[in-house]
Design a protein around this motif. Structure first.
Motif, PDB file in Angstrom:
ATOM      1  N   THR A 198      30.133  18.121  -6.013  1.00  0.00           N
ATOM      2  CA  THR A 198      29.987  18.643  -4.956  1.00  0.00           C
ATOM      3  C   THR A 198      29.183  17.368  -4.020  1.00  0.00           C
TER       4      THR A 198
ATOM      5  N   GLU B 156      32.398  15.774  -3.004  1.00  0.00           N
ATOM      6  CA  GLU B 156      33.223  16.422  -1.786  1.00  0.00           C
ATOM      7  C   GLU B 156      32.607  16.363  -0.419  1.00  0.00           C
ATOM      8  N   THR B 157      31.252  16.479  -0.473  1.00  0.00           N
ATOM      9  CA  THR B 157      30.338  16.597   0.597  1.00  0.00           C
ATOM     10  C   THR B 157      29.921  15.205   1.161  1.00  0.00           C
TER      11      THR B 157
ATOM     12  N   GLU C 187      27.035  14.079   0.627  1.00  0.00           N
ATOM     13  CA  GLU C 187      25.489  14.127   0.292  1.00  0.00           C
ATOM     14  C   GLU C 187      25.276  13.486  -0.708  1.00  0.00           C
TER      15      GLU C 187
END
Length: 464
Positions: free
Chosen positions: A78, A81-82, A84
């Motif tokens: 994640t 993908e982001t 962050e």
């Protein structure tokens, strides 16, 4: 009656005897903080809340440790993908998790250890396993040598020889199919896909595997052997099985005395899935206007070892059930006459409630005892057979039982005091057969935005 739990390890009910009298060490698998918790997660968390509350009701001091998985394959994916950072992503969803459990009335754990705060403990545990020959290094990663732990499979009752083994003989993924039984990663060597997620340690540059995190955090907080470990049935194999292998191989001591597992939640008879459009978080349901207390009731009202079929009809039925309890409490507050103090009745109800939960958290029988009491007491109120003290005793009992189930309280947004006072005055007028005054109060309530409905359990106030 002594408390009994169904111990997954032995496949039978056992009398609960903690290691230290009067104290309980409880470890529960917490969220993987890369997204919002869904209602399947909440079913397990709510069962664990009931377990803890009942132990405390029975006088135990519970040290409740719920881990936070904040480094794991899905989290890293994640982040990639982001864009962050690991810290920002996991902190955001940990905060959301706390908001969710507050909304549904779960007690906060005593401790929330985060895996990233325990890297040194994890490394030390892996070093012990290496020294004892239960682990080995390969291409910078460290794996648990499954064949070296002779008791593997004692929790899930899997036959290691009958389980599928991969061609490589080991697995790097944190989660894998339940038919697999392979050497699993304790420490994963860093690669480019991990990005900035790594630690420089004595066993190399990398990050921990998921399973070793729980072993390190639980033993750090509760010691090498503790009382209760719980979680969803889907975690029994391989996660909990791997926890046992790692921990007992390292310490040479039994890891956990009582294992409790909560069954799956399904939605309208089908497995919850985003592709089926039946995947819900608590926030989804609150956005649709559902009462979080009614949802809590749905999640605890089916025994934790039975599969729960969640439906929107069940939430509506739960809402009506809780209205019955709240209407009963309003009736109690309107009692002014002479009659029974309900001493024997409340004692019998509470004894039945507690005995049912002592029997492996038999929530159905516990709730039945309460609703039988409400039915019988309503009949006495109809006959003016309950005293002011009796009404107070009944409410006090409900308050005590509510410390366990968390659904018997009055709603946070109940009618204002002046509206409730008018409703009580109307009840008194009806008992005195002053129907003119009762009708006038009803009209007055309607003018201020409240409808009063007469039900078998007494009058119910509803906002227009």
């Amino acid at each position: 009656m002594a408390i009994q739990f169904y111990n997954t390890l032995t496949r039978q009910k056992e009398i609960f005897e903690p290691i230290e009298p009067g104290k309980v060490g409880l470890y529960t698998c917490g969220p993987t903080v890369y997204n919002f918790a869904h209602i399947g997660n909440l079913r397990t968390f709510t069962f664990e809340d009931l377990l803890r509350r009942h132990l405390e009701y029975r006088g135990y001091a519970v040290r409740h440790v719920k881990n936070i998985t904040d480094v794991e394959d899905k989290i890293i994916r994640t982040c990639r993908e982001t864009g962050e950072s690991l810290k920002a992503l996991t902190t955001r969803f940990f905060d959301a998790f706390l908001q969710d459990i507050d909304a549904i009335g779960l007690l906060r754990a005593t401790e929330y250890p985060r895996a990233t705060d325990h890297i040194n403990d994890i490394v030390a545990l892996i070093q012990t396993l290496l020294e004892k020959g239960y682990a080995y290094e390969s291409d910078g990663s460290v794996y648990f040598r499954l064949g070296a732990f002779k008791d593997y499979g004692k929790l899930s009752h899997h036959d290691l020889d009958a389980l599928k083994t991969g061609a490589s003989g080991r697995v790097d993924s944190d989660e894998y199919a339940t038919e697999d039984a392979r050497d699993f990663a304790l420490w994963k060597a860093w690669d480019e896909e991990d990005g900035p997620v790594f630690w420089e340690t004595a066993i190399g540059k990398g990050r921990p595997g998921w399973h070793i995190e729980c072993s390190a955090m639980s033993t750090k907080s509760l010691g090498p052997t503790f009382d209760i470990h719980s979680g969803g049935i889907d975690l029994m194999f391989p996660h909990h099985e791997n926890e046992i292998a790692q921990s007992e191989a390292a310490t040479g001591k039994p890891f956990v005395r009582y294992w409790l597992h909560c069954e799956h939640l399904i939605v309208e008879g089908r497995k919850m899935s985003k592709s089926l459009n039946n995947f819900f978080t608590l926030r989804d349901l609150l956005d649709r206007g559902y009462d979080p207390t009614a949802l809590r009731y749905v999640l605890i009202s089916t025994h934790y070892r039975q599969r729960l079929n969640f439906s929107f009809d069940a939430i509506e039925a739960a809402k009506e059930t809780l209205h019955r309890v709240r209407d009963f409490r309003l009736r109690l507050r309107a009692v002014t006459g002479e009659g029974s103090d309900l001493i024997e009745e409340t004692a019998q109800c509470e004894a039945q409630f507690a005995a049912a939960l002592d029997d492996d958290l038999n929530i159905a029988e516990a709730m039945a005892a309460v609703f039988d009491f409400i039915r019988d007491t309503n009949k006495l109120i109809d006959q003016n057979g309950v005293s002011l003290q009796g009404a107070a005793n009944a409410e006090t009992m409900l308050d005590r039982l509510d410390t366990v189930v968390g659904v018997f309280g009055m709603p946070a947004e109940e009618a204002p005091e002046d509206v409730q006072a008018l409703a009580l005055e109307r009840q008194a007028a009806r008992r005195a057969k002053d129907f003119k005054r009762a009708d006038a109060i009803r009209d007055e309530l309607a003018a201020s935005g409240w409808i009063i409905e007469d039900t078998p359990d007494g009058p119910r106030l509803k906002r227009v």
